[in-house]
Write an enzyme that holds these catalytic residues in place. Structure first.
Site, mmCIF file in Angstrom:
data_model
loop_
_atom_site.group_PDB
_atom_site.id
_atom_site.type_symbol
_atom_site.label_atom_id
_atom_site.label_comp_id
_atom_site.label_asym_id
_atom_site.label_seq_id
_atom_site.Cartn_x
_atom_site.Cartn_y
_atom_site.Cartn_z
ATOM 1 N N ASP A 146 -22.135 12.758 -29.185
ATOM 2 C CA ASP A 146 -22.487 13.421 -30.456
ATOM 3 C C ASP A 146 -21.261 14.473 -30.594
ATOM 4 O O ASP A 146 -21.075 15.226 -31.470
ATOM 5 C CB ASP A 146 -23.673 14.116 -30.819
ATOM 6 C CG ASP A 146 -24.690 13.187 -31.749
ATOM 7 O OD1 ASP A 146 -24.074 12.182 -31.898
ATOM 8 O OD2 ASP A 146 -25.723 13.459 -31.819
ATOM 9 N N HIS A 181 0.919 -1.271 -0.087
ATOM 10 C CA HIS A 181 0.114 0.019 -0.135
ATOM 11 C C HIS A 181 0.926 1.233 -0.055
ATOM 12 O O HIS A 181 0.871 2.016 -1.099
ATOM 13 C CB HIS A 181 -1.140 0.081 1.147
ATOM 14 C CG HIS A 181 -1.628 1.423 1.390
ATOM 15 N ND1 HIS A 181 -2.536 1.725 0.507
ATOM 16 C CD2 HIS A 181 -1.638 2.247 2.586
ATOM 17 C CE1 HIS A 181 -2.771 3.116 0.921
ATOM 18 N NE2 HIS A 181 -2.306 3.172 2.335
ATOM 19 N N GLU A 209 0.975 5.759 12.610
ATOM 20 C CA GLU A 209 -0.560 5.414 13.005
ATOM 21 C C GLU A 209 -0.495 4.055 13.548
ATOM 22 O O GLU A 209 -1.041 3.380 14.646
ATOM 23 C CB GLU A 209 -1.362 5.658 11.729
ATOM 24 C CG GLU A 209 -2.916 4.876 11.864
ATOM 25 C CD GLU A 209 -3.853 5.969 12.507
ATOM 26 O OE1 GLU A 209 -3.426 7.056 12.777
ATOM 27 O OE2 GLU A 209 -4.881 6.015 12.015
ATOM 28 N N ASP A 210 0.068 2.901 12.742
ATOM 29 C CA ASP A 210 0.044 1.590 12.904
ATOM 30 C C ASP A 210 1.142 1.068 13.492
ATOM 31 O O ASP A 210 1.028 -0.367 13.639
ATOM 32 C CB ASP A 210 -0.091 0.874 11.434
ATOM 33 C CG ASP A 210 -1.569 1.641 10.704
ATOM 34 O OD1 ASP A 210 -2.231 2.230 11.299
ATOM 35 O OD2 ASP A 210 -1.616 1.285 9.478
ATOM 36 N N HIS A 220 3.833 6.832 5.553
ATOM 37 C CA HIS A 220 2.818 7.741 5.795
ATOM 38 C C HIS A 220 2.090 6.869 6.972
ATOM 39 O O HIS A 220 1.172 7.463 7.494
ATOM 40 C CB HIS A 220 1.628 8.147 4.656
ATOM 41 C CG HIS A 220 0.945 6.936 4.147
ATOM 42 N ND1 HIS A 220 1.135 6.261 3.129
ATOM 43 C CD2 HIS A 220 -0.376 6.688 4.523
ATOM 44 C CE1 HIS A 220 0.432 5.439 2.828
ATOM 45 N NE2 HIS A 220 -0.773 5.538 3.631
ATOM 46 N N ASP A 233 -2.777 8.761 -0.818
ATOM 47 C CA ASP A 233 -3.251 7.436 -0.034
ATOM 48 C C ASP A 233 -4.670 7.213 -0.386
ATOM 49 O O ASP A 233 -5.240 5.973 -0.443
ATOM 50 C CB ASP A 233 -2.926 8.052 1.261
ATOM 51 C CG ASP A 233 -3.542 6.991 2.389
ATOM 52 O OD1 ASP A 233 -3.358 5.751 2.286
ATOM 53 O OD2 ASP A 233 -4.115 7.430 3.328
HETATM 54 MN MN MN Z 1 -2.428 4.877 3.967
#
Ligand code: MN
Length: 721
Positions: free
Chosen positions: A261, A49, A77-78, A73, A140
């Site tokens: 058209d 990702h 967060e993760d 990125h 993202d």
């Molecule tokens: Mn992401």
């Protein structure tokens, strides 16, 4: 380990200064390690990702810091990686970028309506520090939209809605057209898979049919430009997108074929001068459609877009929509602000999208400082982001959001359906305006209602909101039903009484018998059919006669006087119309003419339009009379012949009318020659007596030769007065 990096590396090698490559690879390694335990919904390793996001940005040739931030990125967060660690390894700029993107990711916008002021504020703040934050976030989101497949339906809907409501308008505002188009296409396919498939199929077929003409036009454009000696970079037919076709069909009410058209072409040239030379050459080849020429090079759009637009009458009369621009403008048109990093060298022109975006973000920040409260701020931001909508205030100061082109009636229905159903006038910024007035952002709108107010069928021609439309339709339908029952009941009783004068009410058992014979379920249904003219009252009355009396009475022998007329009250309705051709007013002899399915038109007895009906459809004619003491005013045409259109004539007419307490609905003067003119008026009067007083009064005005009741203005024109 570098398995997933290869494709990205190929893109980077095309433009990136080799000195930054090791750092980018390092970023990949950090991301790879950090995300190792994670998998995507698709089952792929998570690292695919961030790499895909970085690849999207590499294709737009963004700088190495943006690429690194894209790779990293999701780590804050993760995973366990901290901002401090990122700063040490990749520099504080990258660390801030990643931090900014993570903060954006935490903001969840449910829908546009519920977008919180605070969320918007956070987003704008993140963007204002470094605009690259939003670019990474948009990429993202683009990759997430491309890989929606395995999500649950509710999660999918939420993401698509958030994308279309929040991110697509931002991409548009930043000039990132390619992103916007792809968001729209992917969103449409996800939310309306069936429609999308059908349109795609039709588009494919149409493309095949168009092939011949496209290549013919392309050939003719090319050879003409060659003859003129203009060098072009590229010339191509423009792709049509499924969602934009769907939108045009829905919003502009065009058919698929009408859209197909129109043939779109784009000419890309090397420099600005060549744009205008190509324009000149092509205007020389095919005739341009004058109103359609737009010079967005001299006057760029708010998001920095630059291009020349023109529409030509091509071969076989095919309209050709042309866009002419330089390579750089083309980049800008596709990628907007993101194209800035591609053209750093040229300071004057290429930065425009970037400068404009910065100015825009700056102006929003200033808005935030000047706005009294967060609600006011969010409304301002919304106006900026969603120019397709208008934001208006109620008299109490709350804000209503309406689609563009919304009118005062839409506003009334948005407040409450009862307000819409009884509105009779509107005030915008405290001034009275027609109900059809289109509203603009920032206006304060007040609706005036009256208990007797009713939705008017004419409103359907200008309202835009679904709520207004469905409410008006619903009201008219039930209104029509009630009125036609009332009218039908009276018509039927009148016809029955004509046949059997000793009856004052239809007996229940007779009704049941007749309903059974006609195969109708309820008496209301029978009345409705009579009222709408689907059944002729006199014929139904004969059924009653047959049921009630064994011996038939001969209708013809009855003296005419006993046909007592049906009385009408003068209140306007949906089923009862006053004919435009003769405009009956109380005091006129009147006759009703029933149009099957529609109801009854009321004409003046001597109206010429009745003569053919008298011969051919006398069964649809109903003798009518006005009720006593009618208190409504009805429109009537008045024609004034005047000697000359001298100054002050209209003023004296208006004065005379207002002094006699008459309302004017319409006034227009037509010139009949140098010394003669005609004034057409539509005035509202109570009865013929009042009308003749007014005519007398008008006739006394200096310069007026004759004042008389006129026929309908339009038919006057047709006769060529
Ligand atoms: Mn992401």
């Amino acid at each position: 380990m570098l398995k997933y990096f290869k494709k990205l590396q190929r893109e980077l090698k095309k433009y990136l200064d080799p000195q930054y490559m090791p750092l980018v690879i390092r970023a990949y390694e950090v991301a790879y390690e950090a995300h190792l335990p994670q998998k995507r919904q698709t089952g792929e390793p998570y690292i695919t990702h961030p790499v895909a996001v970085a690849t999207i940005l590499a294709k737009m040739q963004l700088d190495y810091q943006t690429i690194i931030a894209a790779l990293l990125h999701d780590v804050l967060e993760d995973t366990d990686v901290t901002k401090g660690e990122l700063g040490q390894e990749f520099g504080s700029e990258v660390a801030d970028l990643v931090d900014g993107v993570s903060k954006l990711t935490q903001i969840k916008f449910a829908t546009r309506e519920h977008a919180q002021a605070e969320n918007f504020r956070k987003m704008i703040m993140a963007m204002s520090k470094d605009i690259r934050v939003i670019i990474v976030k948009l990429a993202d989101r683009l990759h997430n939209m491309r890989t929606l497949g395995p999500l649950s339906l509710s999660k999918l809907r939420r993401i698509v809605k958030e994308t279309l409501d929040i991110y697509a308008p931002i991409a548009q505002r930043l000039g990132m057209h390619a992103f916007r188009v792809e968001y729209d296409e992917l969103g449409f396919a996800a939310l309306h898979p069936m429609r999308c498939r059908v349109l795609k199929k039709a588009l494919k077929k149409a493309k095949g049919n168009r092939k011949g003409i496209v290549s013919e036009v392309e050939q003719s454009l090319r050879s003409h430009l060659e003859k003129w000696g203009v060098e072009i970079q590229a010339l191509m037919g423009r792709e049509k997108h499924v969602y934009s076709i769907f939108k045009k069909m829905r919003d502009k009410n065009l058919s698929f074929l009408e859209i197909m058209d129109i043939y779109g072409f784009r000419v890309i040239v090397n420099n600005l001068d060549d744009c205008y030379r190509v324009l000149g050459a092509l205007h020389n080849l095919y005739k341009p459609l004058q109103q359609r020429f737009k010079d967005y090079i001299a006057i760029p759009k708010a998001n920095g877009y630059q291009s020349l637009h023109t529409t030509l009458f091509g071969p076989y009369g095919v309209p050709l929509e042309l866009q002419i621009r330089t390579v750089e403008m083309d980049q800008m048109a596709e990628n907007g602000i993101a194209a800035h990093w591609l053209y750093k060298a040229d300071q004057d022109n290429s930065n425009s999208a970037h400068i404009r975006a910065k100015e825009w973000v700056q102006s929003i920040l200033e808005l935030q400082q000047s706005a009294g409260n967060s609600l006011e701020f969010i409304e301002n931001v919304k106006i900026e982001l969603f120019p397709d909508e208008v934001y208006v205030f109620t008299p109490k100061g709350s804000i209503l959001e309406l689609p563009s082109r919304a009118t005062a009636v839409d506003f009334a229905y948005a407040v409450h359906s009862d307000i819409g159903n009884t509105c009779i006038a509107a005030k915008v910024n405290r001034r009275l305006v027609p109900l059809s007035t289109k509203l603009k952002s920032g206006q304060t709108v007040e609706v005036i209602t009256a208990p007797s107010g009713r939705p008017n069928p004419a409103w359907l021609s200008f309202v835009v909101t679904g709520k207004a439309k469905s409410n008006i339709r619903h009201f008219l339908k039930s209104q029509k039903y009630e009125e036609s029952i009332k009218l039908g009941k009276r018509l039927l009783l009148k016809s029955v009484v004509e046949l059997m004068p000793d009856i004052s009410k239809i007996p229940d058992d007779a009704m049941e018998e007749v309903l059974a014979r006609l195969n109708i379920k309820t008496d209301d249904e029978l009345y409705e059919q009579v009222g709408l003219g689907a059944r002729v009252a006199a014929v139904v009355a004969q059924q009653f006669q047959q049921v009630m009396e064994p011996i038939q009475v001969n209708v013809e022998q009855r003296p005419e006087e006993e046909n007592s007329p049906l009385e009408i009250s003068g209140t306007e309705g949906v089923v009862l119309h006053y004919a435009n051709c003769c405009q009956p007013i109380p005091g006129d002899p009147i006759v009703g003419f029933i149009t099957p399915g529609k109801g009854m038109d009321v004409h003046v007895g001597y109206c010429p339009s009745l003569s053919s009906a008298r011969r051919e459809h006398s069964e649809y004619l109903v003798s009518l009379a006005w009720e006593d003491n009618i208190d409504t005013s009805l429109p009537v045409n008045v024609v004034l012949d005047a000697v000359e259109n001298k100054p002050g004539l209209l003023a004296s007419i208006v004065t005379a009318l207002s002094e006699s307490g008459t309302n004017i609905k319409h006034i227009a003067a037509t010139e009949g020659g140098t010394e003669y003119c005609q004034v057409h008026l539509v005035i509202l009067v109570k009865n013929t007596e009042q009308l003749s007083k007014i005519l007398h009064r008008l006739q006394r005005i200096d310069g007026i030769v004759q004042a008389q009741r006129g026929l309908d203005v339009e038919s006057d024109d047709k006769k060529g007065y």
